[in-house]
Scaffold this motif. Structure first.
Motif, PDB file in Angstrom:
ATOM      1  N   TYR A  28     -37.511 -42.643   9.450  1.00 28.85           N
ATOM      2  CA  TYR A  28     -36.935 -43.166   9.211  1.00 28.85           C
ATOM      3  C   TYR A  28     -36.078 -43.959  10.138  1.00 28.85           C
ATOM      4  O   TYR A  28     -35.359 -44.576  10.828  1.00 28.85           O
ATOM      5  CB  TYR A  28     -35.954 -43.790   7.658  1.00 28.85           C
ATOM      6  CG  TYR A  28     -36.582 -44.052   6.824  1.00 28.85           C
ATOM      7  CD1 TYR A  28     -37.435 -45.205   6.297  1.00 28.85           C
ATOM      8  CD2 TYR A  28     -36.816 -42.993   5.401  1.00 28.85           C
ATOM      9  CE1 TYR A  28     -37.857 -45.144   4.999  1.00 28.85           C
ATOM     10  CE2 TYR A  28     -38.226 -43.080   5.174  1.00 28.85           C
ATOM     11  CZ  TYR A  28     -38.735 -44.524   4.742  1.00 28.85           C
ATOM     12  OH  TYR A  28     -39.090 -44.472   2.882  1.00 28.85           O
ATOM     13  N   LYS A  29     -35.221 -42.366  10.266  1.00 27.77           N
ATOM     14  CA  LYS A  29     -33.706 -42.194  11.507  1.00 27.77           C
ATOM     15  C   LYS A  29     -35.104 -42.377  12.679  1.00 27.77           C
ATOM     16  O   LYS A  29     -33.800 -41.894  13.627  1.00 27.77           O
ATOM     17  CB  LYS A  29     -33.150 -41.461  11.252  1.00 27.77           C
ATOM     18  CG  LYS A  29     -32.397 -41.967   9.706  1.00 27.77           C
ATOM     19  CD  LYS A  29     -30.927 -41.034   9.665  1.00 27.77           C
ATOM     20  CE  LYS A  29     -30.783 -41.439   8.475  1.00 27.77           C
ATOM     21  NZ  LYS A  29     -29.682 -40.706   7.296  1.00 27.77           N
ATOM     22  N   VAL A  30     -35.841 -41.774  13.111  1.00 28.73           N
ATOM     23  CA  VAL A  30     -36.179 -41.743  14.429  1.00 28.73           C
ATOM     24  C   VAL A  30     -36.346 -42.767  15.503  1.00 28.73           C
ATOM     25  O   VAL A  30     -35.726 -42.079  16.750  1.00 28.73           O
ATOM     26  CB  VAL A  30     -37.751 -41.017  14.148  1.00 28.73           C
ATOM     27  CG1 VAL A  30     -38.112 -40.334  15.702  1.00 28.73           C
ATOM     28  CG2 VAL A  30     -37.811 -39.668  13.901  1.00 28.73           C
ATOM     29  N   ILE A  46     -41.246 -29.710   3.095  1.00 30.20           N
ATOM     30  CA  ILE A  46     -40.660 -29.064   2.999  1.00 30.20           C
ATOM     31  C   ILE A  46     -39.609 -28.704   3.654  1.00 30.20           C
ATOM     32  O   ILE A  46     -38.211 -29.292   4.017  1.00 30.20           O
ATOM     33  CB  ILE A  46     -41.222 -27.179   1.781  1.00 30.20           C
ATOM     34  CG1 ILE A  46     -41.890 -27.938   0.807  1.00 30.20           C
ATOM     35  CG2 ILE A  46     -39.158 -26.422   1.628  1.00 30.20           C
ATOM     36  CD1 ILE A  46     -41.207 -27.673  -0.484  1.00 30.20           C
ATOM     37  N   GLU A  47     -40.210 -28.056   4.604  1.00 32.78           N
ATOM     38  CA  GLU A  47     -39.132 -27.664   5.818  1.00 32.78           C
ATOM     39  C   GLU A  47     -38.620 -29.186   6.614  1.00 32.78           C
ATOM     40  O   GLU A  47     -37.317 -28.736   6.392  1.00 32.78           O
ATOM     41  CB  GLU A  47     -39.771 -27.369   7.100  1.00 32.78           C
ATOM     42  CG  GLU A  47     -38.830 -26.724   8.397  1.00 32.78           C
ATOM     43  CD  GLU A  47     -39.875 -26.481   9.265  1.00 32.78           C
ATOM     44  OE1 GLU A  47     -39.232 -25.935  10.525  1.00 32.78           O
ATOM     45  OE2 GLU A  47     -41.035 -26.378   9.348  1.00 32.78           O
ATOM     46  N   LEU A  48     -38.888 -30.285   6.355  1.00 34.23           N
ATOM     47  CA  LEU A  48     -38.554 -31.689   6.492  1.00 34.23           C
ATOM     48  C   LEU A  48     -37.312 -31.986   5.566  1.00 34.23           C
ATOM     49  O   LEU A  48     -36.330 -32.455   5.805  1.00 34.23           O
ATOM     50  CB  LEU A  48     -40.099 -33.085   6.602  1.00 34.23           C
ATOM     51  CG  LEU A  48     -38.983 -34.122   6.559  1.00 34.23           C
ATOM     52  CD1 LEU A  48     -38.561 -34.162   8.115  1.00 34.23           C
ATOM     53  CD2 LEU A  48     -40.127 -34.586   7.062  1.00 34.23           C
ATOM     54  N   PHE A  49     -37.897 -31.743   4.016  1.00 34.40           N
ATOM     55  CA  PHE A  49     -37.117 -31.748   3.503  1.00 34.40           C
ATOM     56  C   PHE A  49     -35.456 -30.909   3.907  1.00 34.40           C
ATOM     57  O   PHE A  49     -34.477 -31.907   3.184  1.00 34.40           O
ATOM     58  CB  PHE A  49     -37.117 -31.846   2.156  1.00 34.40           C
ATOM     59  CG  PHE A  49     -36.293 -31.823   0.997  1.00 34.40           C
ATOM     60  CD1 PHE A  49     -36.332 -32.969   0.829  1.00 34.40           C
ATOM     61  CD2 PHE A  49     -35.952 -30.894   0.181  1.00 34.40           C
ATOM     62  CE1 PHE A  49     -34.974 -33.457  -0.944  1.00 34.40           C
ATOM     63  CE2 PHE A  49     -35.029 -30.863  -0.972  1.00 34.40           C
ATOM     64  CZ  PHE A  49     -34.391 -32.313  -1.399  1.00 34.40           C
ATOM     65  N   MET A  50     -35.844 -29.773   4.382  1.00 36.44           N
ATOM     66  CA  MET A  50     -34.190 -29.110   3.703  1.00 36.44           C
ATOM     67  C   MET A  50     -33.775 -29.202   5.028  1.00 36.44           C
ATOM     68  O   MET A  50     -32.747 -29.475   5.048  1.00 36.44           O
ATOM     69  CB  MET A  50     -34.992 -27.732   3.591  1.00 36.44           C
ATOM     70  CG  MET A  50     -35.865 -26.984   2.451  1.00 36.44           C
ATOM     71  SD  MET A  50     -34.670 -27.041   1.047  1.00 36.44           S
ATOM     72  CE  MET A  50     -34.042 -25.455   1.326  1.00 36.44           C
ATOM     73  N   LEU A  51     -34.390 -29.700   6.179  1.00 34.91           N
ATOM     74  CA  LEU A  51     -33.486 -30.158   7.523  1.00 34.91           C
ATOM     75  C   LEU A  51     -32.941 -30.782   7.329  1.00 34.91           C
ATOM     76  O   LEU A  51     -32.028 -31.545   8.660  1.00 34.91           O
ATOM     77  CB  LEU A  51     -34.576 -29.067   9.439  1.00 34.91           C
ATOM     78  CG  LEU A  51     -34.375 -27.973   8.596  1.00 34.91           C
ATOM     79  CD1 LEU A  51     -35.865 -27.742  10.322  1.00 34.91           C
ATOM     80  CD2 LEU A  51     -33.321 -26.715   8.818  1.00 34.91           C
ATOM     81  N   GLY A  52     -33.904 -31.802   7.082  1.00 38.20           N
ATOM     82  CA  GLY A  52     -33.351 -33.124   7.712  1.00 38.20           C
ATOM     83  C   GLY A  52     -33.948 -33.702   8.810  1.00 38.20           C
ATOM     84  O   GLY A  52     -34.541 -32.624   9.936  1.00 38.20           O
TER      85      GLY A  52
END
Length: 83
Positions: A28-30, A46-52
């Motif tokens: 959304y914020k890209v 999972i990595e996208l969720f954890m890092l943002g």
């Protein structure tokens, strides 16, 4: 196939093991005033969720470059006047 794994030349089936499912996530914020749908494997979702979003794209720069070029190609074919 996972878009991050394909951009980095990795085998997503080997990376994920028995959980080799592909999900469609939204960034959304890209980009300004648009949503970027991307297909990610289990590990990268999972990595996208954890890092943002920002840190995830910073960690995977080759994917970010491909994502930006994909958006530029789709925008280049459109007229600013809507026809």
């Amino acid at each position: 196939m996972c878009e991050v794994c394909s951009a980095e030349g990795k085998d997503y089936r080997y990376l994920n093991g028995p959980k080799n499912q592909i999900t469609t996530e939204q960034l959304y914020k890209v980009f300004r005033d648009s949503v970027a749908p991307v297909k990610l494997c289990y590990v990268h979702s999972i990595e996208l969720f954890m890092l943002g979003e920002r840190r995830f794209l910073h960690e995977h720069l080759s994917f970010a470059h491909k994502l930006a070029s994909k958006v530029r190609k789709s925008a280049a074919g459109q007229s600013p006047f809507g026809f």
